[in-house]
Scaffold this active site. Structure first.
Site, PDB file in Angstrom:
ATOM      1  N   SER A  67       0.820  -1.205   0.000  1.00 19.07           N
ATOM      2  CA  SER A  67       0.000   0.000   0.000  1.00 19.07           C
ATOM      3  C   SER A  67       0.856   1.259   0.000  1.00 19.07           C
ATOM      4  O   SER A  67       1.988   1.270   0.487  1.00 19.07           O
ATOM      5  CB  SER A  67      -0.916   0.024   1.228  1.00 19.07           C
TER       6      SER A  67
HETATM    7  N1  SAH Z   1      -1.025  -4.967   4.013  1.00 23.05           N
HETATM    8  C1  SAH Z   1      -0.310  -5.200   2.761  1.00 23.05           C
HETATM    9  C2  SAH Z   1      -1.117  -4.710   1.569  1.00 23.05           C
HETATM   10  C3  SAH Z   1      -1.342  -5.832   0.660  1.00 23.05           C
HETATM   11  S1  SAH Z   1      -2.479  -5.599  -0.679  1.00 23.05           S
HETATM   12  C4  SAH Z   1       1.082  -4.599   2.805  1.00 23.05           C
HETATM   13  O1  SAH Z   1       1.412  -3.896   3.745  1.00 23.05           O
HETATM   14  O2  SAH Z   1       1.875  -4.883   1.898  1.00 23.05           O
HETATM   15  C5  SAH Z   1      -3.824  -6.629  -0.138  1.00 23.05           C
HETATM   16  C6  SAH Z   1      -3.517  -8.080   0.142  1.00 23.05           C
HETATM   17  O3  SAH Z   1      -4.731  -8.687   0.568  1.00 23.05           O
HETATM   18  C7  SAH Z   1      -3.038  -8.886  -1.068  1.00 23.05           C
HETATM   19  O4  SAH Z   1      -1.823  -9.509  -0.741  1.00 23.05           O
HETATM   20  C8  SAH Z   1      -4.160  -9.909  -1.283  1.00 23.05           C
HETATM   21  O5  SAH Z   1      -3.709 -11.168  -1.767  1.00 23.05           O
HETATM   22  C9  SAH Z   1      -4.753 -10.025   0.108  1.00 23.05           C
HETATM   23  N2  SAH Z   1      -6.141 -10.498   0.200  1.00 23.05           N
HETATM   24  C10 SAH Z   1      -7.196 -10.240  -0.636  1.00 23.05           C
HETATM   25  N3  SAH Z   1      -8.310 -10.857  -0.200  1.00 23.05           N
HETATM   26  C11 SAH Z   1      -7.964 -11.557   0.929  1.00 23.05           C
HETATM   27  C12 SAH Z   1      -8.662 -12.433   1.828  1.00 23.05           C
HETATM   28  N4  SAH Z   1      -9.956 -12.742   1.662  1.00 23.05           N
HETATM   29  N5  SAH Z   1      -7.976 -12.946   2.872  1.00 23.05           N
HETATM   30  C13 SAH Z   1      -6.664 -12.673   3.074  1.00 23.05           C
HETATM   31  N6  SAH Z   1      -5.949 -11.870   2.249  1.00 23.05           N
HETATM   32  C14 SAH Z   1      -6.579 -11.320   1.191  1.00 23.05           C
END
Ligand code: SAH
Length: 217
Positions: A67
């Site tokens: 993010s």
């Molecule tokens: N918090 C992360 C941002 C990642 S982007 C960081 O600091 O880098 C969002 C993430 O959510 C992605 O890796 C995606 O695979 C995950 N995601 C999407 N739907 C999800 C679900 N139902 N359960 C767990 N993870 C999920």
């Protein structure tokens, strides 16, 4: 490949980024100093290192992103993190956000639905620095009933609904920060669980997250 050296140059760039985020309206010093303490370039491929301290989201593989720093700061500030908090994060991704929460002293449970991203976090140099983060491979819509209740829940992907199981796993007066997508628009919400189980809802700005998807991958 990643570079785990944190030079004065990196620190200088990070300081500029933190000042820029402060100017955009982040006032919680705990959030700002946690982000100052975590080298963001550790989470990115060396090919992207030169832009690691821009206020932008970047690809981390599998079509997912780390993010934007402002977004991380905004969500973390809304969460009002206390050192005693037990926090559930949905969407581990690069684990940058999880480490910001851990740096603030919280105990973090984080879930990722993509096996490749989950596995990427297994051997990182940083992982050993934050033993208070527990990593889970699974579907965030289910939460972690075994470890409930949580003081706070943070969703870092755009949710199509408020996941009912996550509401169940939130303490009374606990807070959930969730980018909720309605009619194609994602708005940041902060939900506080009241004594009667209802949710007190506050709505903030529009954001742009990758979708929260059902099931594992
Ligand atoms: N918090 C992360 C941002 C990642 S982007 C960081 O600091 O880098 C969002 C993430 O959510 C992605 O890796 C995606 O695979 C995950 N995601 C999407 N739907 C999800 C679900 N139902 N359960 C767990 N993870 C999920």
């Amino acid at each position: 490949m990643r570079n785990f050296e944190d030079t004065y140059r990196h620190k200088g760039l990070r300081e500029k980024l933190i000042n820029a985020i402060r100017e955009k309206g982040i006032t919680d010093d705990g959030v700002l100093s946690a982000m100052m303490n975590i080298p963001r370039h550790f989470f990115l491929d060396t090919a992207l290192e030169h832009i690691a301290y821009q206020d932008k989201a970047f690809p981390i593989g599998e079509g997912q992103t780390i993010s934007q720093p402002y977004t991380v700061a905004f969500q973390t500030q809304l969460l009002e993190v206390k050192p005693t908090d037990k926090i559930l994060e949905i969407g581990t991704g690069s684990a940058y956000q999880a480490m910001v929460l851990a740096e603030m002293g919280a105990q973090v449970f984080t879930i990722e639905r993509q096996k490749k991203l989950f596995d990427q976090n297994k051997n990182t140099y940083l992982r050993s620095k934050y033993p208070r983060i527990k990593y889970f491979y699974g579907d965030g819509f289910e939460g972690l009933p075994t470890f409930a209740l949580f003081d706070k829940i943070l969703i870092t992907a755009a949710a199509p609904i408020i996941p009912p199981k996550l509401v169940e796993q939130l303490k009374v007066f606990g807070k959930m920060v969730i980018p909720l997508e309605q009619n194609g628009i994602q708005k940041m919400k902060r939900l506080t669980k009241m004594e009667d189980g209802t949710l007190y809802e506050e709505t903030f700005n529009e954001f742009s997250f990758v979708p929260m998807l059902k099931g594992k991958n």
